[in-house]
Design a protein around this motif. Structure first.
Motif, PDB file in Angstrom:
ATOM      1  N   LYS A   1       0.840  -1.194   0.000  1.00  0.00           N
ATOM      2  CA  LYS A   1       0.000   0.000   0.000  1.00  0.00           C
ATOM      3  C   LYS A   1       0.875   1.245   0.000  1.00  0.00           C
ATOM      4  N   VAL A   2       0.505   2.193  -0.848  1.00  0.00           N
ATOM      5  CA  VAL A   2       1.216   3.459  -0.977  1.00  0.00           C
ATOM      6  C   VAL A   2       0.271   4.574  -0.557  1.00  0.00           C
ATOM      7  N   VAL A   3       0.637   5.300   0.507  1.00  0.00           N
ATOM      8  CA  VAL A   3      -0.234   6.336   1.062  1.00  0.00           C
ATOM      9  C   VAL A   3       0.494   7.682   1.042  1.00  0.00           C
ATOM     10  N   PRO A   4      -0.027   8.681   0.330  1.00  0.00           N
ATOM     11  CA  PRO A   4       0.556  10.027   0.425  1.00  0.00           C
ATOM     12  C   PRO A   4       0.330  10.578   1.837  1.00  0.00           C
ATOM     13  N   TYR A   5       1.319  11.262   2.374  1.00  0.00           N
ATOM     14  CA  TYR A   5       1.199  11.759   3.746  1.00  0.00           C
ATOM     15  C   TYR A   5       0.010  12.709   3.905  1.00  0.00           C
ATOM     16  N   TYR A   6      -0.246  13.543   2.877  1.00  0.00           N
ATOM     17  CA  TYR A   6      -1.307  14.525   3.031  1.00  0.00           C
ATOM     18  C   TYR A   6      -2.695  13.890   3.021  1.00  0.00           C
ATOM     19  N   ARG A   7      -2.795  12.576   2.702  1.00  0.00           N
ATOM     20  CA  ARG A   7      -4.081  11.874   2.740  1.00  0.00           C
ATOM     21  C   ARG A   7      -4.330  11.183   4.078  1.00  0.00           C
ATOM     22  N   VAL A   8      -3.356  11.174   4.952  1.00  0.00           N
ATOM     23  CA  VAL A   8      -3.495  10.470   6.224  1.00  0.00           C
ATOM     24  C   VAL A   8      -4.481  11.211   7.121  1.00  0.00           C
ATOM     25  N   GLN A   9      -5.454  10.472   7.651  1.00  0.00           N
ATOM     26  CA  GLN A   9      -6.435  11.039   8.568  1.00  0.00           C
ATOM     27  C   GLN A   9      -6.004  10.876  10.021  1.00  0.00           C
ATOM     28  N   ALA A  10      -5.374   9.748  10.333  1.00  0.00           N
ATOM     29  CA  ALA A  10      -4.928   9.474  11.697  1.00  0.00           C
ATOM     30  C   ALA A  10      -3.822   8.437  11.648  1.00  0.00           C
ATOM     31  N   VAL A  11      -2.934   8.489  12.630  1.00  0.00           N
ATOM     32  CA  VAL A  11      -1.866   7.509  12.764  1.00  0.00           C
ATOM     33  C   VAL A  11      -2.077   6.772  14.082  1.00  0.00           C
ATOM     34  N   VAL A  12      -2.226   5.456  13.999  1.00  0.00           N
ATOM     35  CA  VAL A  12      -2.598   4.656  15.165  1.00  0.00           C
ATOM     36  C   VAL A  12      -1.455   3.716  15.532  1.00  0.00           C
ATOM     37  N   HIS A  13      -1.046   3.758  16.790  1.00  0.00           N
ATOM     38  CA  HIS A  13       0.008   2.881  17.324  1.00  0.00           C
ATOM     39  C   HIS A  13      -0.662   1.888  18.265  1.00  0.00           C
ATOM     40  N   THR A  14      -0.621   0.578  17.938  1.00  0.00           N
ATOM     41  CA  THR A  14      -1.311  -0.430  18.740  1.00  0.00           C
ATOM     42  C   THR A  14      -0.344  -1.529  19.175  1.00  0.00           C
ATOM     43  N   GLN A  15      -0.673  -2.136  20.325  1.00  0.00           N
ATOM     44  CA  GLN A  15       0.085  -3.258  20.853  1.00  0.00           C
ATOM     45  C   GLN A  15      -0.874  -4.270  21.463  1.00  0.00           C
TER      46      GLN A  15
END
Length: 520
Positions: free
Chosen positions: A426-440
């Motif tokens: 998957k290729v995602v442009p940074y300006y299209r990111v809605q949220a960044v989720v860090h999970t464990q």
């Protein structure tokens, strides 16, 4: 306001008459004086009545349906019993699909389906208009939507809608016979199992035992050959499902073409029913490059383009492939023409994540052995330990899973890869990111691992298929989360500056235009 094509009455009437006629046929059988069987006259009369009702309804539907493209909306008035007036703002139009079922193609007609932002559901359907009118509407609606998205100036929107097809159409991809054959042979359609079972049922006269050759099971051990007969039926079912799947795939992607006009991609596909639609590049959220086994063995891949609100190609709205199957280099080349993400140099997850995969597969094999043991307690089977042979595959499976995962933080794009049987990048442009989720998860915390997901506005994110870097180092994952967020803000500021400069340049040009002579 315009009306549908007069021949749409015939096309819709035929389609509706089949459904209504069947309903009235069933009603006629139960309501006829003859009781269970009914008389031919009464049943035929009910069917004829159903057809008449269907035709009358479609004539009324045609007479009361109107549509009009205005400066900033697409207006539709419809309704037979209850009147409904709709005004769809052009800026909300997400996609315009043109479909041609077999019957409408015979009459030279097409159906236009308009989808709006916020859910990928059809807001307006025009069934049916001439093919040329369908293409004109698709072109002008999309141009009008682009103009509305850029400016609120009514003259700009009107000019965009009235523009002729002056943009040169560039052919990007056309599926070749060899590619279509490979795609059809090795694709398993989800609905093929049901259709394959129905086909076998008709062939056997709804008696599966007729499909079992007697000489195959006579004299064989295992409940008088019962296990062999069952295995034979399973093989027949799989063959039927495969054959049906090949036919469905061939029909779906026959004549697939992808072209580019301006800032939009246009696709066409289908043999029996022809589909065509648009992929607006300004709404692209994520590119997905897929390499399935066994296509990967032949050096083939696929490309899907996910846009805001839906992911083109899952049937009604799933991942409408930009390329269903082509050489991997061609797939990557087209992907880069849409988003220039440069070279792919992925970073592997930590090696301790491979140990985690090995433990997971050991537990799976243990569960299979336990299940086999329970089966032997209630059946004639005795070798419950046979699934333990899979233990030799555990290290290989764990390594392949680890080897096919990775991520990359580029200057403008975030890349994430996962999967062996179906490897997706998957290729995602940074300006299209809605949220960044860090999970464990619990198991990840034990090995100091984490997963980082870059969420976008496409429906793939809602379905759990967002770009995710799996099993990265927990501390590195936190740094990655912060870095993606920082680059997101950088790209947003850069795009804002570009828009500001563009608006200033256009304003400066307009001021430089020669003014009229106002001197006395």
């Amino acid at each position: 306001m315009k009306k549908l094509h007069p021949l749409s009455i015939a096309v819709r009437s035929i389609s509706r008459s089949v459904n209504v006629g069947l309903l009235f046929f069933i009603a006629g059988v139960f309501a006829s004086p003859g009781g269970a069987g009914g008389t031919l006259v009464s049943v035929g009369g009910m069917v004829l009545l159903g057809i008449v009702v269907a035709v009358v309804y479609e004539v009324a539907y045609y007479e009361r349906f109107r549509y009009e493209l205005t400066a900033d909306t697409f207006d539709v008035a419809s309704g037979v019993l209850a009147r409904r007036d709709r005004e769809v703002p052009l800026r909300r139009i997400q996609n315009v699909d043109v479909r041609q079922p077999v019957l409408s193609r015979l009459f030279g007609l097409a159906a236009v389906h308009i989808e709006t932002a916020g859910g990928g559901q059809t807001e307006v359907s025009l069934q049916y208009v001439e093919e040329e009118e369908a293409r004109r509407l698709r072109r002008q609606l999309r141009r009008g939507a682009q103009a509305e998205g850029d400016e609120d100036d009514e003259s700009v929107a009107s000019e965009a809608r009235d523009a002729d097809d002056e943009d040169e159409e560039e052919l990007l991809f056309e599926i070749q016979p060899r590619e279509l054959a490979i795609l059809s042979v090795f694709t398993i359609d989800p609905g093929a199992s049901l259709l394959g079972g129905i086909a076998l049922s008709f062939l056997s006269g709804f008696d599966p035992t007729t499909l079992i050759p007697a000489d195959l099971v006579d004299g064989l051990p295992g409940a008088e050959g019962g296990l062999v007969a069952l295995a034979w039926l399973v093989v027949l079912f799989l063959l039927a499902a495969w054959a049906v799947s090949a036919v469905l795939t061939f029909n779906r992607y026959y004549g697939f073409r992808l072209t580019r006009v301006g800032d939009e991609l246009y696709y066409e596909r289908g043999l029996v029913q022809r589909y065509s639609g648009t992929i607006p590049l300004e709404k692209v959220q994520t590119l997905t490059i897929t390499e399935r086994v066994p296509f990967r063995w032949f050096g083939y891949g696929a490309l899907a383009v996910e846009t805001a609100g839906y992911a083109p190609g899952q049937g009604s709205r799933g991942t409408e492939s930009a390329i269903p199957l082509a050489g991997y280099d061609r797939v990557v080349g087209l992907a880069r023409s849409i988003e220039p993400f440069g070279e792919v140099d992925l970073e592997d997850p930590p090696k301790r994540s491979r140990e985690r995969y090995g433990v997971r597969y050991l537990l799976v094999v243990g569960a299979l052995v336990a299940g086999a043991y329970l089966v032997t307690t209630v059946t004639v089977l005795e070798r419950w330990y046979l699934p333990a042979v899979l233990l030799v595959l555990v290290p290989v499976a764990a390594h392949l899973k680890w080897r096919n995962r990775g991520h990359q933080l580029g200057d403008r794009y975030f890349l994430a890869r996962t999967g062996f049987w179906r490897r997706t990048t998957k290729v995602v442009p940074y300006y299209r990111v809605q949220a960044v989720v860090h999970t464990q998860s619990i198991f990840q915390r034990r090995r100091r691992l984490a997963s980082v997901t870059a969420d976008t506005a496409s429906s793939a994110s809602l379905l759990g298929r967002a770009a995710t870097a799996y099993d990265v180092d927990a501390d590195s994952g936190l740094e990655m989360q912060l870095e993606i967020e920082e680059r997101l803000q950088e790209r947003l500021r850069a795009r804002k500056r570009e828009r500001t400069v563009g608006e200033w340049f256009q304003h400066d040009l307009s001021n430089d235009e020669p003014a009229g002579d106002d001197s006395v």
